[in-house]
Design a protein around this motif. Structure first.
Motif, short mmCIF file in Angstrom:
data_model
loop_
_atom_site.label_atom_id
_atom_site.label_comp_id
_atom_site.label_asym_id
_atom_site.label_seq_id
_atom_site.Cartn_x
_atom_site.Cartn_y
_atom_site.Cartn_z
N ASN A 93 34.92 39.63 45.43
CA ASN A 93 36.16 39.93 44.71
C ASN A 93 36.56 41.41 44.79
OD1 ASN A 93 34.62 41.29 42.73
ND2 ASN A 93 34.51 39.48 41.41
N GLU A 95 35.33 44.05 43.50
CA GLU A 95 35.30 44.79 42.23
C GLU A 95 34.22 45.87 42.21
OE1 GLU A 95 37.40 44.71 39.88
OE2 GLU A 95 38.50 42.82 40.10
N SER A 443 44.16 42.70 51.28
CA SER A 443 45.09 42.83 50.15
C SER A 443 45.86 41.54 49.90
CB SER A 443 46.08 43.98 50.40
OG SER A 443 46.86 43.72 51.56
N SER A 446 43.68 36.18 47.66
CA SER A 446 43.83 36.03 46.21
C SER A 446 42.56 36.33 45.43
CB SER A 446 44.30 34.60 45.89
OG SER A 446 43.35 33.64 46.35
N ASN A 447 41.40 36.13 46.06
CA ASN A 447 40.15 36.38 45.33
C ASN A 447 39.78 37.86 45.30
OD1 ASN A 447 39.53 36.08 48.22
ND2 ASN A 447 37.39 36.37 47.60
N LYS A 448 40.44 38.69 46.10
CA LYS A 448 40.11 40.12 46.17
C LYS A 448 40.83 40.89 45.07
CE LYS A 448 37.60 39.92 49.99
NZ LYS A 448 36.17 40.29 50.00
N THR A 449 40.49 40.57 43.83
CA THR A 449 41.19 41.13 42.67
C THR A 449 41.01 42.64 42.53
OG1 THR A 449 39.29 40.53 41.30
CG2 THR A 449 41.14 38.97 41.38
N GLY A 450 39.92 43.17 43.07
CA GLY A 450 39.67 44.60 42.93
C GLY A 450 39.94 45.39 44.19
N TRP A 451 40.57 44.77 45.19
CA TRP A 451 40.73 45.46 46.47
C TRP A 451 41.67 46.65 46.37
CZ3 TRP A 451 38.39 46.25 50.79
CH2 TRP A 451 39.08 46.92 51.82
#
Length: 477
Positions: A93, A95, A443, A446-451
């Protein structure tokens, strides 16, 4: 050196290594230097030198973590994720930050522990009182130059500028500042060329030859290094030398590609641990139902959690690509996991019958490196690039030829082919970073919330910054 991978107990290797290293996991946190007495013990006989060399290879294999590097880097990229998502899965994710930087401590410390021990060998072998033939001495020196180059390269790919460590004196090494990437690359090239001059064409007969450096292994690593540097002419030339050697061939049977019996593997690491059946057990444990290898029935087993393919990874495969149908399968919940590492934790008998090491370099990569170099060089050879690309598509994917004809289209086709060919083999993250595509691609996940864009370089573990005040953290952390 002739029997560098002969069977030898882990205890014996560790015992010899302990004579000249302490706390190598924290090398840049200053292990004690070897004293004269312990150095004499290690370099006092051919047998102890051989055991020490075996031990350094064993430490190098620890970097790849019995397949753990697959889980880490494929999660950093867009290939693997935990399903259902979990907040603690900071790699998939994105993060991760300075507060969680210790999660990457082994990716920093393990390469440096190998570099430290390689430097000890390089400094002491030439002055050893043991009577080694010039040929054997050169082989030992070459193996250590190769491993030092490989580990510096792995550090460079993950962290960017890193301390370049060329001496075993920890008092000096623990206070090194970060070396500009260009200088580290120059040192890597120098080490590999020096190793190339000393290495034999082939090292050891039989399967063990793939787990020890020889000239073709050095050339293959040079091809990968040149690709990362953007030196297209040398990347193409080095890859061509390996392809033209005739020592390797593409496996039509995909179930053989990553096994020790493969004719495609150029170099692999034996990461087998005591009481663990194979060199990729970590991913087999994290990325497939435990009992699947005993009763391989798609949809029969419930499996959710770590190591599931992301939806974008699943979608990347074209219809009819045999790589997906042969090397991946579904769980009862329709999560997809790979079968590239078939031996689970309980499969000792199967692993003994058909061993698997962790593949570091294989022939398919040489074709795709050459193809990309042909596309990117100053006078592009688009026809030649398409031919190399199509060979992999036809042989491994059982797919038709690419429809790409322009430079831009071929580069996208190569990005696609690299992703599907090396899915779950620890390539995707490095490809996204080296091509400058990480931010554009990740970017949108959708799972890369902390990118954030700066995360294409990992944070240096906070402990290292405390110990060495000359180290500067990567920007953005």
């Amino acid at each position: 050196m002739k029997h560098i991978y002969k069977n030898i107990s882990l205890f014996a290797i560790v015992s010899v290594l302990s004579l000249f290293t302490t706390s190598c996991e924290d090398f840049l946190v200053a292990p004690l230097p070897p004293d004269k007495i312990t150095t004499d013990k290690v370099f006092g006989s051919a047998s102890t030198i051989e055991m020490a060399m075996l031990g350094i290879y064993s430490k190098a294999s620890n970097f790849y973590g019995a397949g753990g590097i697959v889980y880490n880097t494929e999660s950093l990229a867009d290939n693997l994720s935990r399903n259902p998502p979990l907040a603690m899965d900071i790699m998939s994710n994105s993060e991760y930050d300075l507060n969680t930087s210790e999660s990457f401590s082994s990716l920093w410390s393990r390469p440096y522990s190998v570099i430290y021990e390689a430097n000890v060998m390089l400094e002491n072998l030439p002055v050893s009182t043991t009577k080694l033939s010039t040929q054997i001495l050169d082989q030992y020196l070459a193996q250590n130059l190769f491993l030092r180059a490989l580990m510096h390269f792995e550090l460079l790919r993950l962290f960017g500028d890193v301390p370049l460590v060329l001496k075993s004196d920890p008092a000096e090494s623990k206070l090194l500042a970060r070396t500009p990437k260009a200088e580290v690359y120059a040192s890597i090239i120098t080490d590999l060329k020096d190793a190339l001059n000393k290495l034999p064409e082939t090292n050891i007969s039989g399967m063990d030859a793939r787990r020890c450096a020889n000239k073709n292994v050095a050339k293959a690593l040079l091809a990968r290094v040149y690709l990362h540097m953007g030196d297209w002419a040398n990347a193409e030339a080095s890859a061509t030398e390996v392809i033209s050697s005739g020592k390797y061939m593409l496996e039509a049977d995909l179930t053989k590609v990553l096994m020790r019996r493969s004719k495609e593997i150029i170099f692999s690491m034996d990461g087998t641990m005591a009481d663990v059946p194979n060199s990729c057990w970590y991913y087999a444990m994290q990325g497939m139902p435990m009992m699947y290898s005993f009763f391989p029935e798609p949809y029969a087993w419930e499996y959710s959690g770590w190591g599931c393919l992301t939806q974008s990874a699943i979608n990347e495969f074209e219809s009819g690509d045999q790589r997906f149908s042969t090397l991946f399968t579904y769980s009862a919940e329709e999560n997809v996991f790979t079968l590239k590492y078939p031996h689970g934790m309980l499969d000792q008998e199967a692993a003994d019958a058909d061993p698997q090491d962790f593949c570091v370099l294989r022939l398919a990569e040489m074709y795709l490196i050459r193809a990309e170099a042909k596309v990117r060089k100053s006078s592009p050879d688009l026809t030649g690039a398409a031919a190399d690309l199509n060979l992999i598509r036809n042989t491994h994917g059982k797919l038709g030829n690419t429809t790409a004809t322009t430079q831009a289209a071929l580069l996208l086709a190569l990005e696609h082919e690299n992703r599907v060919e090396f899915m779950c083999e620890s390539h995707r993250w490095y490809d996204l970073v080296r091509t400058g595509r990480a931010d554009a691609v990740l970017s949108k996940e959708s799972n890369k919330t902390g990118w954030e864009s700066h995360k294409s370089l990992l944070p240096i573990p906070a402990k290292e910054l405390i110990v060495n005040n000359k180290l500067v953290q990567n920007p953005g952390y």
